[in-house]
Design a protein around this motif. Structure first.
Motif: not given
Length: 462
Positions: A14-33
């Protein structure tokens, strides 16, 4: 009988899945700049962001690296030498080949997913405040590269590391990395590139890059044309920086081609380093090594003493530079190189002739629209028997038909082939290379960093 509680494996999953979700979320936020090539010639916003974050860029001493070609290789060499000396390092380079986390490395390894997310969490609240202020002033909001710069400084302070090796993204004076002051500033050879943003002469470009030379620092200058050298030396004198100039205080004393690389003898600030095996091809890499050694000497001992020769030999033997004259397949041999301007293409052509004995060489070339395709192709023409022009996935990639028109001016129609996408281009090039059963034929993929990255992925080198 089950207690109804999740076991340790379930919790970890569950922790790994949550980390993966957050990582994708952060990458998307950075790329949106805004993209990193949309540059505002001002440090106001990034300075405001750093101030709000507590100026993490000032907590760790830094070696700053700029130039036109060779920046990434030189930064990687510097960082490898520092690690061999027992110094914990943070390295910030750009662009990346496969994963954005490659840009921020700690102890030579891409930043972990956890640390990448944590760096974003450190930056994000203040980013919103700075963006609002920029909008009020009618200025652009902080872009993709600036965000990553802030995240790198945050991650290095948090680790913490003992030294940062930071590569400029573009230019120097207005580059977001220039909110930090390097104890050592390294400037690799300067050539014409990014004319729209940096100027159309070497002197103008040198003026932008000279901005990383700070008061009391040591400036390590790679081989420069006279017009660029004069600007850099003037800046060093103006701010009171010490100078180490390749060809004078430092330099390559001897080099010979060896299996898998070259053997180099280097004059450093503290003495001579004989017979270093460098597992990279090309004379330019020997010169990068000379600058890297001088930078580390200046950083750790003011350039007064020679570094331990055995440690240096071990460090140099372990150096790499992915996407730079890198063999990513055999039979036929496929080489990738990130050369993206005429000077880089000229160095590539010379290195190919020195390091490889191809009987025939087929090029696969894609060039970004703001670059100089004619200059790149003219530099490559002497070493390529045929060329396949194509495009990468980048939205900035020149359409193949447009690039083909330029290629035909240089190569003639009979030697030019057109492919609409990169996988097709590689298939065509391999077929051309193998056409006559010539075991000595090869393929070169070049023209942009994106090209090198995507070929590495397609051929499983990443």
């Amino acid at each position: 009988m089950s207690s109804g509680r999740p076991d340790a494996e379930q919790v970890a999953a569950q922790r790994e899945a949550e980390l993966h979700r957050r990582l994708r979320e952060v990458e998307a936020a950075v790329l949106a700049r805004a993209p990193e090539n949309q540059v505002d010639p001002s440090l106001r916003a990034i300075r405001e962001l750093m101030d709000l974050m507590g100026d993490p860029q000032r907590t760790v001493p830094m070696i700053h690296v700029t130039g036109t070609n060779g920046k990434t290789s030189t930064a990687r060499m510097i960082e490898r030498l520092l690690r061999e000396l027992g110094i914990r390092t943070g390295r910030f380079t750009s662009p990346h080949l496969t994963d954005v986390r490659e840009r921020i490395a700690i102890d030579g390894q891409p930043i972990s997913a956890e640390a990448f997310v944590a760096a974003w969490d450190d930056v994000a609240p203040f980013l919103e405040m700075v963006d609002r202020h920029s909008a009020e002033l009618g200025e652009p909001v902080i872009n993709y590269f600036q965000v990553l710069t802030a995240m790198a400084f945050s991650a290095f302070a948090e680790a913490p590391v003992d030294a940062m090796v930071v590569e400029v993204g573009l230019g120097g004076t207005w580059d977001s990395t220039n909110v930090a002051d390097g104890q050592v500033a390294v400037i690799t050879p300067i050539a014409i590139d990014h004319e729209r943003l940096l100027g159309s002469t070497r002197a103008a470009i040198a003026g932008e890059k000279a901005g990383i030379i700070k008061a009391g620092a040591v400036a390590v200058l790679g081989l420069q044309e006279q017009d660029a050298a004069e600007v850099l030396l003037h800046r060093a004198g103006e701010v009171g920086a010490d100078v180490a100039v390749e060809g004078q205080q430092i330099g390559v004393l001897a080099r010979e081609v060896a299996v898998g690389g070259q053997v180099v003898t280097v004059q450093g600030l503290g003495g001579v380093y004989p017979d270093l095996f460098l597992p990279l091809h090309g004379e330019h890499q020997a010169h990068n090594l000379a600058c890297a050694l001088a930078a580390v000497e200046a950083f750790v001992g003011g350039g007064r003493d020679r570094l331990d020769l055995d440690l240096v030999r071990d460090a140099v033997a372990g150096m790499d530079s992915p996407g730079r004259l890198e063999v990513v397949r055999r039979s036929p041999t496929v080489v990738v190189d990130a050369a993206h301007n005429p000077a880089g293409a000229e160095a590539l052509a010379g290195s190919l002739e020195e390091a490889f004995a191809f009987s025939r060489l087929v090029g696969v070339v894609a060039v970004l629209q703001e670059k100089d395709p004619l200059g790149i192709l003219e530099a490559l023409e002497p070493v390529l028997d045929e060329i396949v022009v194509t495009r990468t996935s980048s939205s900035r990639s020149t359409p193949p038909d447009e690039l083909a028109a330029v290629a035909e001016e240089v190569f003639g129609e009979d030697r030019v082939h057109v492919a609409r996408d990169l996988p097709t281009a590689l298939d065509v090039a391999v077929t051309l290379a193998e056409r006559d059963g010539d075991l000595g034929a090869g393929v070169l993929a070049t023209g942009s960093v994106t090209m090198a990255a995507e070929v590495r992925i397609l051929l499983g080198a990443s």
